[in-house]
Design a protein around this motif. Structure first.
Motif, PDB file in Angstrom:
ATOM      1  N   GLU A  51       0.838  -1.186   0.000  1.00  0.00           N
ATOM      2  CA  GLU A  51       0.000   0.000   0.000  1.00  0.00           C
ATOM      3  C   GLU A  51       0.879   1.244   0.000  1.00  0.00           C
ATOM      4  OE1 GLU A  51      -2.921   1.905   3.296  1.00  0.00           O
ATOM      5  OE2 GLU A  51      -3.219  -0.219   2.859  1.00  0.00           O
ATOM      6  N   ALA A  52       0.533   2.214  -0.849  1.00  0.00           N
ATOM      7  CA  ALA A  52       1.274   3.472  -0.873  1.00  0.00           C
ATOM      8  C   ALA A  52       1.142   4.155   0.477  1.00  0.00           C
ATOM      9  CB  ALA A  52       0.741   4.379  -1.981  1.00  0.00           C
ATOM     10  N   SER A  53       2.256   4.634   0.995  1.00  0.00           N
ATOM     11  CA  SER A  53       2.232   5.328   2.278  1.00  0.00           C
ATOM     12  C   SER A  53       3.505   6.125   2.461  1.00  0.00           C
ATOM     13  CB  SER A  53       2.091   4.326   3.429  1.00  0.00           C
ATOM     14  OG  SER A  53       3.244   3.521   3.535  1.00  0.00           O
ATOM     15  N   ASP A  64      12.218  -1.837  -1.989  1.00  0.00           N
ATOM     16  CA  ASP A  64      11.119  -0.878  -1.896  1.00  0.00           C
ATOM     17  C   ASP A  64      11.205   0.143  -3.026  1.00  0.00           C
ATOM     18  OD1 ASP A  64      10.224  -2.159   0.353  1.00  0.00           O
ATOM     19  OD2 ASP A  64      10.744  -0.545   1.757  1.00  0.00           O
ATOM     20  N   VAL A  67       8.398   7.171  -4.865  1.00  0.00           N
ATOM     21  CA  VAL A  67       8.016   8.225  -5.808  1.00  0.00           C
ATOM     22  C   VAL A  67       8.778   9.495  -5.419  1.00  0.00           C
ATOM     23  CG1 VAL A  67       6.107   9.589  -6.726  1.00  0.00           C
ATOM     24  CG2 VAL A  67       5.744   7.191  -6.116  1.00  0.00           C
ATOM     25  N   VAL A  83       5.626   2.939  -2.531  1.00  0.00           N
ATOM     26  CA  VAL A  83       4.476   2.408  -3.263  1.00  0.00           C
ATOM     27  C   VAL A  83       4.784   0.961  -3.628  1.00  0.00           C
ATOM     28  CG1 VAL A  83       3.785   4.640  -4.266  1.00  0.00           C
ATOM     29  CG2 VAL A  83       5.351   3.159  -5.531  1.00  0.00           C
ATOM     30  N   GLU A  87       3.133  -0.233  -9.095  1.00  0.00           N
ATOM     31  CA  GLU A  87       2.638   1.116  -9.375  1.00  0.00           C
ATOM     32  C   GLU A  87       3.783   1.975  -9.910  1.00  0.00           C
ATOM     33  OE1 GLU A  87       0.616   2.892  -6.022  1.00  0.00           O
ATOM     34  OE2 GLU A  87      -0.584   1.087  -5.694  1.00  0.00           O
ATOM     35  N   HIS A  89       6.695   4.424 -10.302  1.00  0.00           N
ATOM     36  CA  HIS A  89       7.677   4.970  -9.364  1.00  0.00           C
ATOM     37  C   HIS A  89       8.942   5.294 -10.147  1.00  0.00           C
ATOM     38  CE1 HIS A  89       8.530   0.671  -9.672  1.00  0.00           C
ATOM     39  NE2 HIS A  89       9.798   1.011  -9.460  1.00  0.00           N
ATOM     40  N   THR A 167       7.325   0.614 -13.838  1.00  0.00           N
ATOM     41  CA  THR A 167       6.593  -0.308 -12.967  1.00  0.00           C
ATOM     42  C   THR A 167       7.433  -1.573 -12.858  1.00  0.00           C
ATOM     43  OG1 THR A 167       5.310  -1.122 -14.852  1.00  0.00           O
ATOM     44  CG2 THR A 167       4.289   0.575 -13.491  1.00  0.00           C
TER      45      THR A 167
END
Length: 175
Positions: A51-53, A64, A67, A83, A87, A89, A167
């Motif tokens: 999960e994006a965080s 990892d 972005v 992310v 996704e 990045h 990606t």
């Protein structure tokens, strides 16, 4: 002023209700400001980000994806915008080492160690010598305060696509 037993419970309920409302309303960033960044959400057993965080910098691992446009430009970073690698990045942590115990060696010595290590790990990861690659690299290094207070000795190498979104992992990409 001392809070009595009868006033503590309602106060605790109010604080809990406000925290719940902020989280439910999408204002989690406000809570991050209050409590700081959390660990990256990962799957089991692979440990990949799910999960994006904005993850605590100490929870970031090799593999990892990040972005860069959401990365803080400050010299001291507390959180990293991770992310899932599926996704878009433009950064990926490709290697990590721990510097030896002892007194803080100084910024120049840490930078020299990071440079040597990350340069040596670039070709084995990407599959192409650095001079032939379209990518750059840089690194996260411990600060003196973290070295002394928290025992931070970790250097992490960051592969940078120079703003080109990708990606998936860049491992073995030969680009």
């Amino acid at each position: 002023m001392t809070l009595s037993r009868t006033t503590r419970r309602p106060l605790l309920l109010v604080v809990s209700a406000v925290a719940l409302a902020l989280t439910a309303s999408g204002c989690g960033a406000i809570l991050d400001e209050i409590s700081g960044p959390s660990e990256a959400q990962r799957d089991e057993p692979g440990g990949e980000v799910t999960e994006a965080s904005d993850a605590d910098v100490f929870s970031v691992q090799v593999g990892d994806c990040i972005v860069s446009s959401r990365l803080d430009d400050a010299a001291e970073i507390e959180s990293v915008p991770v992310v899932p690698c599926a996704e878009p990045h433009d950064l990926e942590i490709y290697a990590e080492t721990e510097l030896p115990e002892g007194e803080y060696p100084g910024e120049e010595a840490i930078t020299a160690s990071a440079e040597e290590f990350c340069a040596g790990e670039f070709e084995p990861f990407v599959g192409l010598p650095y001079e032939e690659s379209t990518h750059e690299y840089w690194y996260f290094t411990p600060l003196e305060d973290g070295w002394n207070a928290q025992g931070d000795r970790v250097v992490q190498c960051v592969l940078d696509t120079n703003g080109t979104d990708v990606t998936g992992s860049l491992q073995g990409s030969a680009s």
